[in-house]
Motif scaffolding. Sequence first.
Motif, mmCIF file in Angstrom:
data_model
loop_
_atom_site.group_PDB
_atom_site.id
_atom_site.type_symbol
_atom_site.label_atom_id
_atom_site.label_comp_id
_atom_site.label_asym_id
_atom_site.label_seq_id
_atom_site.Cartn_x
_atom_site.Cartn_y
_atom_site.Cartn_z
ATOM 1 N N VAL A 64 28.869 -11.225 4.384
ATOM 2 C CA VAL A 64 28.530 -12.274 5.348
ATOM 3 C C VAL A 64 28.762 -13.666 4.765
ATOM 4 O O VAL A 64 28.487 -14.660 5.432
ATOM 5 N N HIS A 65 29.286 -13.730 3.537
ATOM 6 C CA HIS A 65 29.475 -15.015 2.879
ATOM 7 C C HIS A 65 30.947 -15.427 2.932
ATOM 8 O O HIS A 65 31.826 -14.639 2.586
ATOM 9 N N PRO A 66 31.236 -16.631 3.359
ATOM 10 C CA PRO A 66 32.630 -17.096 3.331
ATOM 11 C C PRO A 66 33.075 -17.374 1.901
ATOM 12 O O PRO A 66 32.251 -17.644 1.023
ATOM 13 N N LEU A 67 34.366 -17.282 1.697
ATOM 14 C CA LEU A 67 34.941 -17.610 0.396
ATOM 15 C C LEU A 67 35.342 -19.081 0.428
ATOM 16 O O LEU A 67 36.326 -19.463 1.055
ATOM 17 N N LEU A 68 34.572 -19.914 -0.249
ATOM 18 C CA LEU A 68 34.764 -21.360 -0.212
ATOM 19 C C LEU A 68 35.888 -21.789 -1.145
ATOM 20 O O LEU A 68 36.269 -21.052 -2.057
ATOM 21 N N PRO A 69 36.430 -22.986 -0.929
ATOM 22 C CA PRO A 69 37.470 -23.500 -1.833
ATOM 23 C C PRO A 69 36.981 -23.533 -3.277
ATOM 24 O O PRO A 69 35.837 -23.946 -3.552
ATOM 25 N N ASP A 70 37.821 -23.070 -4.172
ATOM 26 C CA ASP A 70 37.491 -23.010 -5.606
ATOM 27 C C ASP A 70 36.249 -22.168 -5.881
ATOM 28 O O ASP A 70 35.599 -22.334 -6.924
ATOM 29 N N GLY A 71 35.905 -21.279 -4.967
ATOM 30 C CA GLY A 71 34.735 -20.438 -5.145
ATOM 31 C C GLY A 71 35.107 -18.981 -5.357
ATOM 32 O O GLY A 71 36.284 -18.608 -5.439
ATOM 33 N N THR A 72 34.096 -18.135 -5.451
ATOM 34 C CA THR A 72 34.295 -16.697 -5.589
ATOM 35 C C THR A 72 33.334 -15.969 -4.662
ATOM 36 O O THR A 72 32.317 -16.532 -4.232
ATOM 37 N N VAL A 73 33.661 -14.725 -4.366
ATOM 38 C CA VAL A 73 32.785 -13.887 -3.561
ATOM 39 C C VAL A 73 32.872 -12.463 -4.086
ATOM 40 O O VAL A 73 33.932 -12.019 -4.551
ATOM 41 N N LYS A 74 31.736 -11.740 -4.038
ATOM 42 C CA LYS A 74 31.690 -10.344 -4.472
ATOM 43 C C LYS A 74 31.756 -9.434 -3.254
ATOM 44 O O LYS A 74 30.981 -9.596 -2.306
ATOM 45 N N LEU A 75 32.670 -8.473 -3.304
ATOM 46 C CA LEU A 75 32.826 -7.502 -2.232
ATOM 47 C C LEU A 75 32.523 -6.119 -2.792
ATOM 48 O O LEU A 75 33.069 -5.725 -3.822
ATOM 49 N N ARG A 76 31.669 -5.354 -2.095
ATOM 50 C CA ARG A 76 31.212 -4.062 -2.617
ATOM 51 C C ARG A 76 31.448 -2.953 -1.592
ATOM 52 O O ARG A 76 31.136 -3.108 -0.419
ATOM 53 N N VAL A 77 31.985 -1.856 -2.102
ATOM 54 C CA VAL A 77 32.207 -0.661 -1.286
ATOM 55 C C VAL A 77 31.917 0.552 -2.158
ATOM 56 O O VAL A 77 32.304 0.585 -3.333
ATOM 57 N N SER A 78 31.247 1.567 -1.610
ATOM 58 C CA SER A 78 31.014 2.793 -2.362
ATOM 59 C C SER A 78 31.891 3.909 -1.806
ATOM 60 O O SER A 78 32.162 3.965 -0.604
ATOM 61 N N TYR A 79 32.332 4.787 -2.717
ATOM 62 C CA TYR A 79 33.215 5.892 -2.367
ATOM 63 C C TYR A 79 32.646 7.201 -2.892
ATOM 64 O O TYR A 79 31.939 7.211 -3.907
ATOM 65 N N PRO A 80 32.971 8.310 -2.232
ATOM 66 C CA PRO A 80 32.506 9.610 -2.732
ATOM 67 C C PRO A 80 33.099 9.911 -4.098
ATOM 68 O O PRO A 80 34.241 9.539 -4.395
ATOM 69 N N CYS A 81 32.327 10.577 -4.927
ATOM 70 C CA CYS A 81 32.827 10.987 -6.239
ATOM 71 C C CYS A 81 33.849 12.110 -6.084
ATOM 72 O O CYS A 81 33.705 12.997 -5.249
ATOM 73 N N ASP A 82 34.865 12.061 -6.910
ATOM 74 C CA ASP A 82 35.803 13.163 -7.024
ATOM 75 C C ASP A 82 35.258 14.158 -8.048
ATOM 76 O O ASP A 82 34.122 14.031 -8.519
ATOM 77 N N SER A 83 36.054 15.136 -8.405
ATOM 78 C CA SER A 83 35.663 16.050 -9.470
ATOM 79 C C SER A 83 35.599 15.292 -10.783
ATOM 80 O O SER A 83 36.176 14.204 -10.922
ATOM 81 N N ARG A 84 34.891 15.860 -11.761
ATOM 82 C CA ARG A 84 34.704 15.160 -13.030
ATOM 83 C C ARG A 84 36.058 14.837 -13.656
ATOM 84 O O ARG A 84 37.059 15.530 -13.458
ATOM 85 N N GLY A 85 36.084 13.754 -14.444
ATOM 86 C CA GLY A 85 37.314 13.369 -15.112
ATOM 87 C C GLY A 85 37.404 11.865 -15.271
ATOM 88 O O GLY A 85 36.444 11.126 -15.024
ATOM 89 N N GLU A 86 38.579 11.408 -15.697
ATOM 90 C CA GLU A 86 38.858 9.990 -15.902
ATOM 91 C C GLU A 86 39.813 9.522 -14.797
ATOM 92 O O GLU A 86 40.814 10.188 -14.513
ATOM 93 N N TYR A 87 39.512 8.370 -14.202
ATOM 94 C CA TYR A 87 40.289 7.880 -13.068
ATOM 95 C C TYR A 87 40.731 6.433 -13.295
ATOM 96 O O TYR A 87 40.036 5.658 -13.960
ATOM 97 N N GLN A 88 41.874 6.106 -12.709
ATOM 98 C CA GLN A 88 42.444 4.767 -12.809
ATOM 99 C C GLN A 88 42.643 4.210 -11.404
ATOM 100 O O GLN A 88 43.246 4.858 -10.550
ATOM 101 N N ILE A 89 42.105 3.003 -11.159
ATOM 102 C CA ILE A 89 42.364 2.291 -9.913
ATOM 103 C C ILE A 89 43.577 1.397 -10.145
ATOM 104 O O ILE A 89 43.590 0.601 -11.092
ATOM 105 N N ARG A 90 44.589 1.514 -9.280
ATOM 106 C CA ARG A 90 45.843 0.801 -9.510
ATOM 107 C C ARG A 90 46.115 -0.296 -8.480
ATOM 108 O O ARG A 90 46.831 -1.251 -8.771
#
Length: 240
Positions: free
Chosen positions: A44-70
């Motif tokens: 609900v927060h706008p991204l202001l000039p020269d500012g930052t904003v945090k965006l959060r989303v949760s996802y279901p877990c896959d099977s155990r292991g090591e993963y890379q977001i590309r």
Amino acid sequence: MRVEPCSLISWLVTTVIGNPTRDVRFNLDTRLRRKIPRSIYENVHPLLPDGTVKLRVSYPCDSRGEYQIRDLKVETVFPLGLFRAWMWVNAEAKYFVYPEPKGKRSFPVGLASDPVTGVARQRGGDDFYGHRRYQPGDAAGHIDWKARARGRPLLVKEFNDGAPAPILLDWFALENLDTEARLSQLSAWVDEATRRRIVFGLRLPNLTVQPASGQQHAQRCLEALAVHELRSQGARDASA
């Protein structure tokens, strides 16, 4: 970008986006490629000039292991919600899915570590704290003959000066369990040892983690459990 567990079944992806322009950006959101979110934290927060904003989303877990977001999609439906504008950005983040911590085996309080693992052990003193496996040359007077009479293998009693001995969380102590059940039980033990601030080591078939304590040590052990028998595959693409 930061990826962290938010439950046993979900991982939370937090992305920080900056705005180097003089324009205000509204209703920004993020998505991973070919992943359906479990929950979206509405921005609900706008991204202001020269500012930052945090965006959060949760996802279901896959099977155990090591993963890379590309890669990551940044999108908006501003101003009317009738059209969606987006762009893909390169993203580099790695995360581990740990084995689910569960199991019915009792925590190995008082287990003496095995000399073949290289795990250090305290000796001497008058307080009995556990057993270790018999080795040729051990004094017969230190063998636990009562345990032998109950059908157990040759065990040698060990003593210390009252200081807590490191605990060994041992793969080979979990007989009659399959691979995933052993990993889950060891994961539960790592959580319990960390909660109780116990010094512990971890032994897997091809890896021994020396005794230590604290969150970083626990994380190293859990990562080792996550990639057991999967290390040769490398990190998998989280968006595949």
